[in-house]
Design a protein around this motif. Sequence first.
Motif, mmCIF file in Angstrom:
data_model
loop_
_atom_site.group_PDB
_atom_site.id
_atom_site.type_symbol
_atom_site.label_atom_id
_atom_site.label_comp_id
_atom_site.label_asym_id
_atom_site.label_seq_id
_atom_site.Cartn_x
_atom_site.Cartn_y
_atom_site.Cartn_z
ATOM 1 N N THR A 194 0.843 -1.194 0.000
ATOM 2 C CA THR A 194 0.000 0.000 0.000
ATOM 3 C C THR A 194 0.876 1.241 0.000
ATOM 4 O O THR A 194 1.996 1.233 0.520
ATOM 5 N N MET A 195 0.342 2.294 -0.585
ATOM 6 C CA MET A 195 1.041 3.579 -0.622
ATOM 7 C C MET A 195 0.127 4.647 -0.032
ATOM 8 O O MET A 195 -1.000 4.834 -0.486
ATOM 9 N N VAL A 196 0.619 5.319 1.023
ATOM 10 C CA VAL A 196 -0.155 6.336 1.728
ATOM 11 C C VAL A 196 0.567 7.669 1.553
ATOM 12 O O VAL A 196 1.729 7.809 1.937
ATOM 13 N N SER A 197 -0.119 8.644 0.965
ATOM 14 C CA SER A 197 0.503 9.941 0.672
ATOM 15 C C SER A 197 -0.165 11.047 1.484
ATOM 16 O O SER A 197 -1.392 11.105 1.585
ATOM 17 N N ASP A 198 0.638 11.924 2.040
ATOM 18 C CA ASP A 198 0.150 13.046 2.851
ATOM 19 C C ASP A 198 0.628 14.356 2.231
ATOM 20 O O ASP A 198 1.779 14.755 2.391
ATOM 21 N N GLY A 199 -0.295 14.993 1.501
ATOM 22 C CA GLY A 199 -0.007 16.311 0.957
ATOM 23 C C GLY A 199 -0.771 17.401 1.686
ATOM 24 O O GLY A 199 -0.471 18.590 1.538
ATOM 25 N N GLY A 200 -1.773 16.990 2.463
ATOM 26 C CA GLY A 200 -2.528 17.933 3.271
ATOM 27 C C GLY A 200 -3.243 19.022 2.488
ATOM 28 O O GLY A 200 -3.580 20.068 3.051
ATOM 29 N N GLY A 201 -3.462 18.802 1.190
ATOM 30 C CA GLY A 201 -4.085 19.830 0.367
ATOM 31 C C GLY A 201 -3.138 20.956 0.017
ATOM 32 O O GLY A 201 -3.533 21.929 -0.636
ATOM 33 N N LYS A 202 -1.870 20.825 0.407
ATOM 34 C CA LYS A 202 -0.879 21.870 0.156
ATOM 35 C C LYS A 202 0.243 21.407 -0.765
ATOM 36 O O LYS A 202 1.144 22.184 -1.080
ATOM 37 N N THR A 280 4.416 -1.261 2.991
ATOM 38 C CA THR A 280 3.757 0.044 2.958
ATOM 39 C C THR A 280 4.772 1.121 2.602
ATOM 40 O O THR A 280 5.912 1.083 3.064
ATOM 41 N N ILE A 281 4.344 2.056 1.773
ATOM 42 C CA ILE A 281 5.149 3.227 1.425
ATOM 43 C C ILE A 281 4.439 4.447 1.993
ATOM 44 O O ILE A 281 3.281 4.720 1.647
ATOM 45 N N TYR A 282 5.112 5.167 2.880
ATOM 46 C CA TYR A 282 4.575 6.403 3.438
ATOM 47 C C TYR A 282 5.258 7.576 2.731
ATOM 48 O O TYR A 282 6.480 7.706 2.778
ATOM 49 N N VAL A 283 4.463 8.416 2.070
ATOM 50 C CA VAL A 283 4.999 9.564 1.350
ATOM 51 C C VAL A 283 4.500 10.838 2.029
ATOM 52 O O VAL A 283 3.300 11.101 2.061
ATOM 53 N N LEU A 284 5.401 11.608 2.576
ATOM 54 C CA LEU A 284 5.044 12.870 3.227
ATOM 55 C C LEU A 284 5.489 14.023 2.338
ATOM 56 O O LEU A 284 6.657 14.104 1.951
ATOM 57 N N ALA A 285 4.530 14.892 1.996
ATOM 58 C CA ALA A 285 4.833 16.009 1.111
ATOM 59 C C ALA A 285 4.256 17.333 1.602
ATOM 60 O O ALA A 285 4.563 18.379 1.032
ATOM 61 N N ASN A 286 3.421 17.302 2.627
ATOM 62 C CA ASN A 286 2.858 18.536 3.161
ATOM 63 C C ASN A 286 4.001 19.437 3.629
ATOM 64 O O ASN A 286 4.750 19.078 4.542
#
Length: 296
Positions: A194-202, A280-286
């Motif tokens: 699974t790949m979970v990405s966090d851009g927070g709308g930003k 799992t791949i956690y992608v943080l971009a916020n």
Amino acid sequence: MSTFEDHRSLLVAVAYRILGSVADAEDVVQEAWLRWSGVDEASVEDPKAYLVTVTSRLAIDRLRWAKSRRESYVGPWLPEPISTTPDAAEQAELADSVEMAMLVVLETLSPLERAVFVLREAFDLPFAEIAEIIGRAEPATRQLARRAREHVRDKRPRFDVDRDERRRITERFMGASAGGDMDALIELFADQVTMVSDGGGKARAALRVITGAENVTRYLLSINTPANMAKFLVSIGMSDLPDMEFALATLNNAPAIVISAAGRVISVISLLIADGKIETIYVLANPDKMGHLQPS
């Protein structure tokens, strides 16, 4: 204020594990300092216990507020990554409690359950002291701890603990992603990765969890094109499209990929690895979660 400074790193560690946010943890510790500055130190029998109590209570209150805000968060919410130094002598529970996968599981606990779990399992505080901190009777505190342990045990994913193996797989993932090697990526992935990405709308990021080796691979290759990389950079305010740099760093007690551009960290990728495969791949971009990190 030397007494407070002697315990600052402990207070940050407690607050971060309860909150999953570096910025919130720092705010809580700053508030604890303000309260400590108004206290007559001579009247405090055990400064460490006092400061942990104040910090924990502030963190619980902040977490209740943060959880209500996260209900309107755009896309998946992930904990802020934090720089950690490998320490073979560190207590295993303390090290594990800062792993990204563990922090994600802790997000599913109530604020009180999370605080009790962190204080007991990571910092080994006695139940009587934890009960005093949270304002509950000791039997009720033990019940909270039992419920939290059972929940974490049921939800916590398995992961490989061999640091060298995790680093090798992370390096292979970074090379295969950068090189657009679909076969190499699929070989690294568990079937139901699974790949979970966090851009927070930003920041430009997937708004839903992506599941399956082929789906994740196709998505990774699609965002690695010059056009989509440019769109991502524009989404975080980089209109001049600088070159990006990729490096490995130790974040949350594990190897992580740190992506930088124009002297600032713009994304972090953390991998959950079990039985030699990426689960799992956690992608943080916020960008709000990157400011405290330094380019590697």
